[in-house]
Design a protein around this motif. Sequence first.
Motif, PDB file in Angstrom:
ATOM      1  N   THR A  17     -19.317 -16.184 -19.371  1.00 56.40           N
ATOM      2  CA  THR A  17     -18.008 -16.377 -20.091  1.00 56.40           C
ATOM      3  C   THR A  17     -18.351 -17.665 -20.980  1.00 56.40           C
ATOM      4  O   THR A  17     -18.757 -18.764 -20.567  1.00 56.40           O
ATOM      5  N   PRO A  18     -17.881 -17.747 -22.157  1.00 50.67           N
ATOM      6  CA  PRO A  18     -18.273 -18.728 -23.189  1.00 50.67           C
ATOM      7  C   PRO A  18     -17.600 -20.180 -22.613  1.00 50.67           C
ATOM      8  O   PRO A  18     -16.552 -20.027 -22.010  1.00 50.67           O
ATOM      9  N   PHE A  19     -18.324 -21.447 -22.798  1.00 46.76           N
ATOM     10  CA  PHE A  19     -17.566 -22.616 -22.698  1.00 46.76           C
ATOM     11  C   PHE A  19     -16.436 -22.806 -23.573  1.00 46.76           C
ATOM     12  O   PHE A  19     -16.625 -22.640 -24.794  1.00 46.76           O
ATOM     13  N   HIS A  20     -15.467 -23.074 -23.222  1.00 49.28           N
ATOM     14  CA  HIS A  20     -14.081 -23.441 -24.169  1.00 49.28           C
ATOM     15  C   HIS A  20     -13.279 -24.447 -23.398  1.00 49.28           C
ATOM     16  O   HIS A  20     -12.787 -24.245 -22.293  1.00 49.28           O
ATOM     17  N   TYR A  21     -13.242 -25.692 -24.026  1.00 49.76           N
ATOM     18  CA  TYR A  21     -12.261 -26.697 -23.436  1.00 49.76           C
ATOM     19  C   TYR A  21     -10.978 -26.405 -23.080  1.00 49.76           C
ATOM     20  O   TYR A  21     -10.347 -25.756 -24.166  1.00 49.76           O
ATOM     21  N   GLN A  22     -10.536 -26.579 -21.994  1.00 46.96           N
ATOM     22  CA  GLN A  22      -9.210 -26.060 -21.296  1.00 46.96           C
ATOM     23  C   GLN A  22      -9.088 -24.486 -21.434  1.00 46.96           C
ATOM     24  O   GLN A  22      -7.799 -24.329 -21.257  1.00 46.96           O
ATOM     25  N   GLY A  23     -10.238 -23.859 -21.582  1.00 46.12           N
ATOM     26  CA  GLY A  23     -10.136 -22.316 -21.468  1.00 46.12           C
ATOM     27  C   GLY A  23      -9.696 -21.907 -20.118  1.00 46.12           C
ATOM     28  O   GLY A  23     -10.087 -22.535 -19.190  1.00 46.12           O
ATOM     29  N   ARG A  24      -9.070 -20.736 -19.990  1.00 44.89           N
ATOM     30  CA  ARG A  24      -8.641 -20.220 -18.612  1.00 44.89           C
ATOM     31  C   ARG A  24      -8.844 -18.694 -18.312  1.00 44.89           C
ATOM     32  O   ARG A  24      -8.414 -18.158 -17.670  1.00 44.89           O
ATOM     33  N   LYS A  25      -9.701 -18.101 -19.368  1.00 42.85           N
ATOM     34  CA  LYS A  25      -9.894 -16.733 -19.605  1.00 42.85           C
ATOM     35  C   LYS A  25     -11.163 -16.031 -19.308  1.00 42.85           C
ATOM     36  O   LYS A  25     -12.030 -16.599 -20.075  1.00 42.85           O
ATOM     37  N   ARG A  26     -11.478 -15.276 -18.284  1.00 43.78           N
ATOM     38  CA  ARG A  26     -12.631 -14.629 -18.221  1.00 43.78           C
ATOM     39  C   ARG A  26     -13.097 -13.953 -19.076  1.00 43.78           C
ATOM     40  O   ARG A  26     -12.279 -13.327 -19.863  1.00 43.78           O
ATOM     41  N   GLY A  27     -13.968 -14.039 -19.630  1.00 46.82           N
ATOM     42  CA  GLY A  27     -14.947 -13.066 -20.734  1.00 46.82           C
ATOM     43  C   GLY A  27     -14.391 -13.733 -22.101  1.00 46.82           C
ATOM     44  O   GLY A  27     -15.262 -13.720 -23.123  1.00 46.82           O
ATOM     45  N   VAL A  28     -13.420 -14.766 -22.090  1.00 45.50           N
ATOM     46  CA  VAL A  28     -12.951 -15.251 -23.349  1.00 45.50           C
ATOM     47  C   VAL A  28     -13.401 -17.002 -23.619  1.00 45.50           C
ATOM     48  O   VAL A  28     -14.019 -17.159 -24.535  1.00 45.50           O
ATOM     49  N   GLY A  29     -12.949 -17.658 -22.585  1.00 39.96           N
ATOM     50  CA  GLY A  29     -13.494 -19.105 -22.741  1.00 39.96           C
ATOM     51  C   GLY A  29     -12.778 -19.686 -21.473  1.00 39.96           C
ATOM     52  O   GLY A  29     -11.719 -19.369 -20.867  1.00 39.96           O
ATOM     53  N   VAL A  30     -13.655 -20.619 -21.041  1.00 39.63           N
ATOM     54  CA  VAL A  30     -13.306 -21.561 -19.743  1.00 39.63           C
ATOM     55  C   VAL A  30     -14.113 -22.826 -19.751  1.00 39.63           C
ATOM     56  O   VAL A  30     -15.117 -23.118 -20.324  1.00 39.63           O
TER      57      VAL A  30
END
Length: 139
Positions: A17-30
């Motif tokens: 799952t891509p790193f994304h600040y404040q992300g909370r979605k598996r496969g989308v960003g976390v």
Amino acid sequence: MITGEQLINQARLWIDTPFHYQGRKRGVGVDCVGLAIGPLTELGAIDWDYKNYSNPPNPDELLHLVEKHCTPLADFEVGALLLFGYKGLPYHSVLFAGAGRAIQASQASAVMKVVEHDLDQRHRRKIVGVYRLPGVSHG
């Protein structure tokens, strides 16, 4: 309640799952906090989310969040949350996968995704706290 092994098995579904600040979605960003919250929520162990912390996370905010919701541990156990720090101040959280392994939402520019890796000496020197997450049973 879930076991640490269940948490780690669920967290492994988040690998790549891509790193994304404040992300909370598996496969989308976390981000690193989301990697603890997401699998716990998917397993029904917690119904809680935390957003809107500073970028980069303020060490006081991360420590307050962890100390409010987690139990300090004297040693590693599977599923434990490890806080990495710089000069003793926490800046990043990682899940202990057991057998000397860790799972993290890596912010390293060459990685920028959830990975599982050896918890080598370089990583162990960064640990400033070990905690049991809410909803995870002892042992």
